[in-house]
Design a protein around this motif. Structure first.
Motif, short mmCIF file in Angstrom:
data_model
loop_
_atom_site.label_atom_id
_atom_site.label_comp_id
_atom_site.label_asym_id
_atom_site.label_seq_id
_atom_site.Cartn_x
_atom_site.Cartn_y
_atom_site.Cartn_z
N LYS A 73 0.84 -1.21 0.00
CA LYS A 73 0.00 0.00 0.00
C LYS A 73 0.87 1.26 0.00
O LYS A 73 1.80 1.39 0.80
N GLY A 74 0.58 2.16 -0.93
CA GLY A 74 1.29 3.44 -1.01
C GLY A 74 2.62 3.38 -1.72
O GLY A 74 3.31 4.39 -1.81
N SER A 75 3.00 2.22 -2.26
CA SER A 75 4.31 2.12 -2.92
C SER A 75 4.15 2.11 -4.44
O SER A 75 3.07 1.87 -4.98
N LEU A 76 5.25 2.36 -5.11
CA LEU A 76 5.33 2.30 -6.56
C LEU A 76 6.36 1.25 -6.95
O LEU A 76 7.36 1.06 -6.25
N VAL A 77 6.13 0.60 -8.07
CA VAL A 77 7.11 -0.32 -8.65
C VAL A 77 7.77 0.42 -9.80
O VAL A 77 7.09 1.01 -10.64
N ILE A 78 9.11 0.42 -9.84
CA ILE A 78 9.84 1.09 -10.90
C ILE A 78 10.55 0.02 -11.72
O ILE A 78 11.35 -0.75 -11.18
N ASN A 79 10.25 -0.04 -13.02
CA ASN A 79 10.89 -0.99 -13.93
C ASN A 79 11.79 -0.25 -14.90
O ASN A 79 11.41 0.77 -15.46
N VAL A 80 12.96 -0.81 -15.14
CA VAL A 80 13.83 -0.35 -16.21
C VAL A 80 13.25 -0.88 -17.52
O VAL A 80 12.86 -2.05 -17.60
N GLY A 81 13.19 -0.02 -18.53
CA GLY A 81 12.67 -0.42 -19.83
C GLY A 81 13.79 -0.62 -20.85
O GLY A 81 14.96 -0.32 -20.59
N ASP A 82 13.40 -1.10 -22.03
CA ASP A 82 14.36 -1.39 -23.10
C ASP A 82 15.17 -0.17 -23.51
O ASP A 82 16.36 -0.28 -23.80
N ALA A 83 14.53 1.01 -23.57
CA ALA A 83 15.26 2.20 -24.02
C ALA A 83 16.45 2.49 -23.09
O ALA A 83 17.54 2.83 -23.57
N LEU A 84 16.26 2.32 -21.78
CA LEU A 84 17.38 2.54 -20.86
C LEU A 84 18.44 1.46 -21.01
O LEU A 84 19.63 1.73 -20.91
N GLN A 85 18.03 0.23 -21.28
CA GLN A 85 19.01 -0.84 -21.52
C GLN A 85 19.88 -0.49 -22.73
O GLN A 85 21.10 -0.63 -22.68
N ILE A 86 19.25 -0.02 -23.78
CA ILE A 86 19.99 0.33 -25.00
C ILE A 86 20.89 1.53 -24.75
O ILE A 86 22.07 1.52 -25.11
#
Length: 152
Positions: free
Chosen positions: A60-73
């Motif tokens: 509750k109250g948290s966010l999930v942050i994912n690295v995406g392909d653009a940052l990998q590249i």
């Protein structure tokens, strides 16, 4: 990071969740994805090396942050995009709100010049971001295979 897109995802409860996929395995084309998920859960990420899927419990109250392909590249592979999927739920509706932070469609993405200038060998080519996104949406979800579009 020139654009943002917000989705409102609704996954209705499913009487036979074992026969249904919420969203198939994929990595996001974004630079970063910021996700607000409800208390139901259903998001799974793939272990870095292997076939194990790890449930991302909602807090509750948290966010999930994912690295995406653009940052990998752009990071020349230093940061790896997150392969993930969503499974259906048999007893509750599920809602999630992802915010995708993206390059602009007209931007060219590739390893940052500072990395190459320091002697690092590029493992990705320069690609027009809109072409990368079109490639992603032309095919079915297939894990992290989209990144191959930008590989040298």
């Amino acid at each position: 990071m020139g654009s943002m897109r917000t989705n409102l995802n609704y996954y209705p409860k499913c009487p036979n969740p074992e026969f249904t996929v919420g969203v198939g395995r994929h990595s996001d084309v974004s630079t970063l994805t910021i996700l607000l998920q409800d208390e139901i859960g259903g998001l799974f990420v793939r272990e870095n090396e292997g076939d194990n899927w790890i449930h991302v419990p909602p807090i509750k109250g948290s966010l999930v942050i994912n690295v995406g392909d653009a940052l990998q590249i752009m990071s020349n592979g230093r940061y790896r995009s997150v392969e993930h999927r969503v499974v259906a739920n048999g007893s509750n509706n599920r809602i999630s709100v992802p915010i995708f932070v993206n390059p602009r469609p007209v931007d060219v993405i590739g390893p940052l010049p500072e990395l190459i200038a320091s002697g690092e060998k590029p493992i990705y080519k320069q690609v027009l971001y809109s072409d990368y996104v079109k490639h992603f949406f032309r095919k079915a979800h297939d894990g992290k295979k989209t990144v191959g579009f930008a590989e040298l």
